[in-house]
Scaffold this motif. Structure first.
Motif, PDB file in Angstrom:
ATOM      1  N   ILE A 204      -4.625   5.645  -7.300  1.00 40.99           N
ATOM      2  CA  ILE A 204      -5.414   4.417  -7.324  1.00 40.99           C
ATOM      3  C   ILE A 204      -5.230   3.673  -8.645  1.00 40.99           C
ATOM      4  N   SER A 205      -5.123   4.403  -9.739  1.00 41.76           N
ATOM      5  CA  SER A 205      -5.073   3.772 -11.062  1.00 41.76           C
ATOM      6  C   SER A 205      -3.657   3.550 -11.582  1.00 41.76           C
ATOM      7  N   CYS A 206      -2.653   3.854 -10.767  1.00 38.83           N
ATOM      8  CA  CYS A 206      -1.255   3.618 -11.156  1.00 38.83           C
ATOM      9  C   CYS A 206      -0.538   2.908 -10.006  1.00 38.83           C
ATOM     10  N   ASP A 207       0.203   1.858 -10.311  1.00 41.16           N
ATOM     11  CA  ASP A 207       0.985   1.243  -9.243  1.00 41.16           C
ATOM     12  C   ASP A 207       2.289   2.018  -9.042  1.00 41.16           C
ATOM     13  N   MET A 208       2.991   1.718  -7.964  1.00 36.88           N
ATOM     14  CA  MET A 208       4.193   2.473  -7.614  1.00 36.88           C
ATOM     15  C   MET A 208       5.284   2.320  -8.669  1.00 36.88           C
ATOM     16  N   GLU A 209       5.413   1.147  -9.257  1.00 37.86           N
ATOM     17  CA  GLU A 209       6.426   0.943 -10.282  1.00 37.86           C
ATOM     18  C   GLU A 209       6.215   1.900 -11.452  1.00 37.86           C
ATOM     19  N   LEU A 210       4.959   2.007 -11.907  1.00 37.18           N
ATOM     20  CA  LEU A 210       4.671   2.905 -13.021  1.00 37.18           C
ATOM     21  C   LEU A 210       4.938   4.354 -12.627  1.00 37.18           C
ATOM     22  N   GLU A 231      -9.072  14.410  -3.511  1.00 37.96           N
ATOM     23  CA  GLU A 231     -10.267  15.053  -4.053  1.00 37.96           C
ATOM     24  C   GLU A 231     -11.487  14.747  -3.188  1.00 37.96           C
ATOM     25  N   SER A 232     -11.639  13.485  -2.783  1.00 35.00           N
ATOM     26  CA  SER A 232     -12.781  13.094  -1.959  1.00 35.00           C
ATOM     27  C   SER A 232     -12.311  12.192  -0.823  1.00 35.00           C
ATOM     28  N   LEU A 233     -13.135  12.085   0.209  1.00 37.08           N
ATOM     29  CA  LEU A 233     -12.771  11.245   1.354  1.00 37.08           C
ATOM     30  C   LEU A 233     -12.695   9.776   0.966  1.00 37.08           C
ATOM     31  N   GLY A 234     -13.590   9.341   0.059  1.00 41.80           N
ATOM     32  CA  GLY A 234     -13.549   7.960  -0.403  1.00 41.80           C
ATOM     33  C   GLY A 234     -12.271   7.637  -1.139  1.00 41.80           C
ATOM     34  N   GLU A 235     -11.813   8.571  -1.948  1.00 37.66           N
ATOM     35  CA  GLU A 235     -10.552   8.395  -2.675  1.00 37.66           C
ATOM     36  C   GLU A 235      -9.380   8.307  -1.699  1.00 37.66           C
ATOM     37  N   VAL A 236      -9.367   9.180  -0.701  1.00 36.05           N
ATOM     38  CA  VAL A 236      -8.286   9.183   0.281  1.00 36.05           C
ATOM     39  C   VAL A 236      -8.213   7.835   1.001  1.00 36.05           C
ATOM     40  N   GLU A 237      -9.365   7.287   1.387  1.00 38.66           N
ATOM     41  CA  GLU A 237      -9.393   5.996   2.066  1.00 38.66           C
ATOM     42  C   GLU A 237      -8.900   4.874   1.149  1.00 38.66           C
ATOM     43  N   SER A 238      -9.284   4.931  -0.133  1.00 41.65           N
ATOM     44  CA  SER A 238      -8.829   3.914  -1.083  1.00 41.65           C
ATOM     45  C   SER A 238      -7.321   3.947  -1.254  1.00 41.65           C
ATOM     46  N   VAL A 239      -6.751   5.132  -1.297  1.00 43.53           N
ATOM     47  CA  VAL A 239      -5.292   5.261  -1.432  1.00 43.53           C
ATOM     48  C   VAL A 239      -4.597   4.644  -0.214  1.00 43.53           C
ATOM     49  N   LYS A 240      -5.159   4.851   0.967  1.00 47.39           N
ATOM     50  CA  LYS A 240      -4.570   4.249   2.167  1.00 47.39           C
ATOM     51  C   LYS A 240      -4.583   2.724   2.082  1.00 47.39           C
ATOM     52  N   GLU A 241      -5.631   2.154   1.500  1.00 48.62           N
ATOM     53  CA  GLU A 241      -5.719   0.698   1.361  1.00 48.62           C
ATOM     54  C   GLU A 241      -4.688   0.181   0.358  1.00 48.62           C
ATOM     55  N   PHE A 242      -4.462   0.927  -0.731  1.00 52.43           N
ATOM     56  CA  PHE A 242      -3.501   0.495  -1.743  1.00 52.43           C
ATOM     57  C   PHE A 242      -2.057   0.700  -1.297  1.00 52.43           C
ATOM     58  N   TYR A 243      -1.815   1.711  -0.459  1.00 55.79           N
ATOM     59  CA  TYR A 243      -0.452   2.039  -0.034  1.00 55.79           C
ATOM     60  C   TYR A 243      -0.391   2.125   1.493  1.00 55.79           C
ATOM     61  N   PRO A 244      -0.602   1.013   2.190  1.00 56.80           N
ATOM     62  CA  PRO A 244      -0.652   1.053   3.665  1.00 56.80           C
ATOM     63  C   PRO A 244       0.665   1.466   4.306  1.00 56.80           C
ATOM     64  N   SER A 250      -0.025  12.264   0.094  1.00 57.50           N
ATOM     65  CA  SER A 250       1.136  12.971  -0.459  1.00 57.50           C
ATOM     66  C   SER A 250       2.398  12.128  -0.406  1.00 57.50           C
ATOM     67  N   ASN A 251       2.534  11.317   0.628  1.00 57.20           N
ATOM     68  CA  ASN A 251       3.714  10.459   0.745  1.00 57.20           C
ATOM     69  C   ASN A 251       3.802   9.459  -0.408  1.00 57.20           C
ATOM     70  N   VAL A 252       2.651   9.056  -0.958  1.00 58.19           N
ATOM     71  CA  VAL A 252       2.653   8.134  -2.103  1.00 58.19           C
ATOM     72  C   VAL A 252       3.373   8.776  -3.285  1.00 58.19           C
ATOM     73  N   TYR A 253       2.955   9.980  -3.641  1.00 54.21           N
ATOM     74  CA  TYR A 253       3.584  10.676  -4.769  1.00 54.21           C
ATOM     75  C   TYR A 253       5.027  11.056  -4.455  1.00 54.21           C
ATOM     76  N   ASP A 254       5.271  11.395  -3.179  1.00 58.02           N
ATOM     77  CA  ASP A 254       6.623  11.783  -2.797  1.00 58.02           C
ATOM     78  C   ASP A 254       7.577  10.596  -2.896  1.00 58.02           C
ATOM     79  N   GLU A 255       7.106   9.422  -2.486  1.00 62.73           N
ATOM     80  CA  GLU A 255       7.927   8.219  -2.608  1.00 62.73           C
ATOM     81  C   GLU A 255       8.256   7.923  -4.072  1.00 62.73           C
ATOM     82  N   ALA A 256       7.307   8.221  -4.952  1.00 58.06           N
ATOM     83  CA  ALA A 256       7.517   7.982  -6.386  1.00 58.06           C
ATOM     84  C   ALA A 256       8.400   9.045  -7.033  1.00 58.06           C
ATOM     85  N   LYS A 257       8.763  10.081  -6.287  1.00 60.75           N
ATOM     86  CA  LYS A 257       9.589  11.204  -6.785  1.00 60.75           C
ATOM     87  C   LYS A 257       8.834  12.062  -7.795  1.00 60.75           C
TER      88      LYS A 257
END
Length: 458
Positions: A204-210, A231-244, A250-257
C-alpha cells in the motif's frame, strides 16, 4: 576462543525432531562449532586439551539462540499502546507519529541502545529489524547492534505513498538513493553478522516502480528482502484496489520480483491456497507474529497449514503491534493460536455437523506442540531468513549462537515437584520436562548467558 561445554544440550534438526544430549558436549573454536556429541566421545576430539572447559549444572542446558524474524525497532516506545485499534487505525494514530520522531538522532540513540540490550537479554541472538525512512538514525541502530554484538538484518524503510505528509519519502529516486547510501554504509563496516535488508514497508505504501527498483537493489547487492503481507482483511482489500491487475496480494510482490528464496514476509494470515503455492515455488518465507495478530484483531495465522504447503516459517515479535519483546512469549502465543484454531476447525458449523476446513492444507489438523515452537524460534527462523547454513542449531561448522538456560531459578523453580514424582524417569524425559517448563514458564531470568558467534553478549 576455544571452549567446550559439557552437560545437557538441546537443538532442533527439523520441524518434528529435537536432538537431546543429556550428557553431551559442544566444542567451539573461533566462534564456530567444531564438534557435538555424547561426552563419551570427547576423548577422540582432536586437540581436546586446548579447549577451556565449561561444566553445566544438572538444572542447566544449552539451546540455540532465538531468531526474531520481524521486529520494528523504532516502535518499542509504543509497546502496549493503541492495541484497541485495527491495523490501519493503529498505524495512523500511533505508529507513523512515533516513527517521524527519529529525525532526532539523540532520541534514536536512547531508544535503540535499550532495544538491542533488551532483545539480547531475552535471548534474541538474531533480529530482523525494520528501522525508519531516516538514514541518520538507521545508522545509529546498525552501530548499536554492532557494538552490543548481536546478529541482525537492518532495513531502511521505503514508503513513497499513502503515508502522512510528515512521514513520507519525497519520491522514488530519492528513496532508491537513500537505500544505496544506507546499504553501502553498513556494508563498509564489513561485519558479516550485521547486514542491510531491502525493506518496502508494504504494497500500500510503495508503488510498483519503487518496489521493482528495490528488487533490483537486492540483486545488485545480494541482499535479503523483508515486508508485510495479508496481515488484515482491510489491508488485503486495499491492496486489491491499488493493484486491480494483480490476482492477489502475493502476485503484487511477485510482479515486482521481490519474492525470492531470501524474502521474508510478515504475517500471512489471510493467504489463499494459490498464494501458498507461489511462496513454496519462490522459496519465500513467512514471519508468524501471533501476539500482534491477536492484539490488532488481524486474524489467526495457521502455521500448520503453511508447513503442509512447504512454506518456511519463523517467529516475529512484531513490536509494537506485538506487546512482548521476547521470542519465548511469542512461542507461547503461537501455541495458543494453534490450539484456538484446533477448536475452531473441529467444532460444528451452526449445528450442521460440518467442520470448517477452509484449505486443502489443513484437513487433518493437529495443533503445534512445544517442541515445534522451539524449531520455529531457532532453526525455522534461520531457514526463514536464509541463514540456516550459519546458525539455527548446533551442527558442526555453524556459528555458536546459543543460550545457557537455568531452570533452578525463578520463575521456573517457584514450585518444585516432589521427589517421588521424579523417580523412574529417564534422563531424556527429565530434560524434556525442563525444556517444557522453560517454554511455558521461563523468562529472561532463566537465560543466564547469551552467545553470538561464540562471544558472550549477556
Amino acid at each position: 576462543m576455544e571452549r567446550i561445554f559439557f552437560g545437557q544440550i538441546i537443538h532442533s534438526t527439523s520441524f518434528d525432531s529435537l536432538e537431546l544430549l543429556t550428557d553431551g558436549f559442544v566444542a567451539v573454536k573461533n566462534g564456530k562449532i567444531t564438534a557435538i556429541g555424547a561426552k563419551s566421545e570427547y576423548e577422540s576430539l582432536p586437540e581436546k586439551e586446548s579447549y577451556e572447559k565449561v561444566e553445566l549444572t544438572e538444572s542447566q542446558f544449552l539451546l540455540p539462540g532465538f531468531i526474531d524474524c520481524h521486529i520494528h525497532a523504532p516502535q518499542v516506545p509504543n509497546i502496549g499502546l493503541g492495541l484497541d485499534k485495527d491495523l490501519l487505525g493503529w498505524l495512523s494514530t500511533y505508529t507513523f507519529p512515533l516513527e517521524a520522531e527519529y529525525k532526532d538522532v539523540e532520541f534514536a540513540q536512547q531508544v535503540y541502545s535499550t532495544v538491542v540490550r533488551d532483545t539480547i537479554a531475552s535471548g534474541t541472538t538474531c533480529a530482523c529489524y525494520f528501522a525508519t525512512i531516516y538514514n541518520d538514525s538507521n545508522k545509529v541502530l546498525a552501530d548499536e547492534i554492532i557494538r552490543q554484538g548481536q546478529r541482525a538484518f537492518v532495513g531502511k524503510v521505503s514508503s513513497n505513498r499513502c503515508c502522512p505528509d510528515y512521514y513520507i519519502e519525497t519520491g522514488t529516486d530519492a528513496s532508491v538513493q537513500d537505500n544505496i547510501d544506507f546499504i553501502e554504509y553498513l556494508l563498509s563496516k564489513n561485519i558479516d553478522r550485521v547486514k542491510p535488508i531491502i525493506t518496502p514497508r508494504f504494497a500500500i505504501s510503495c508503488d510498483m516502480e519503487l518496489m521493482k527498483k528495490l528488487a533490483e537493489l537486492a540483486v545488485r547487492y545480494n541482499l535479503n528482502v523483508q515486508s508485510h503481507i495479508s496481515e488484515s482483511l482491510g489491508e488485503v482489500e486495499s491492496v486489491k484496489e491499488f493493484y486491480p491487475h494483480c490476482k492477489n496480494y502475493s502476485n503484487v510482490y511477485d510482479e515486482a520480483k521481490l519474492m525470492t528464496n531470501r524474502c521474508v514476509l510478515a504475517h500471512g494470515v489471510h493467504l489463499e491456497d494459490e498464494e501458498l503455492e507461489i511462496f513454496a515455488t519462490r522459496g519465500t518465507s513467512v514471519a508468524h507474529c501471533p501476539t500482534s495478530n491477536t492484539n490488532l484483531g488481524s486474524g489467526m495465522c495457521d502455521v500448520k497449514r503453511l508447513h503442509a504447503a512447504k512454506v518456511k516459517v519463523g517467529l516475529g515479535t512484531d513490536v509494537s503491534g506485538g506487546n512482548r519483546i521476547a521470542i519465548y512469549d511469542v512461542m507461547r502465543a503461537a501455541l495458543d493460536v494453534s490450539h484456538h484454531l484446533n477448536v475452531m476447525k473441529k467444532q460444528d458449523v451452526k449445528g450442521t455437523g460440518k467442520v470448517v476446513p477452509t484449505s486443502k492444507y489443513n484437513e487433518l489438523y493437529v495443533p503445534l506442540n512445544y517442541k515445534q515452537v522451539i524449531y520455529l524460534a531457532t532453526l525455522g527462523g534461520a531457514e526463514a531468513l536464509s541463514i540456516a547454513d550459519k546458525v539455527g542449531n548446533f551442527m558442526p561448522g555453524k556459528e555458536f549462537d546459543a543460550l545457557l538456560i537455568d531452570t533452578s531459578v525463578y520463575p521456573i523453580n517457584r514450585y518444585k515437584l516432589p521427589a517421588a514424582l521424579m523417580q523412574n524417569k529417564s534422563p531424556k524425559e527429565m530434560l524434556l520436562e525442563q525444556l517444557q517448563k522453560f517454554v511455558y514458564v521461563g523468562n529472561d531470568q532463566n537465560i543466564v548467558n547469551v552467545f553470538v558467534a561464540g562471544q558472550k553478549v549477556k
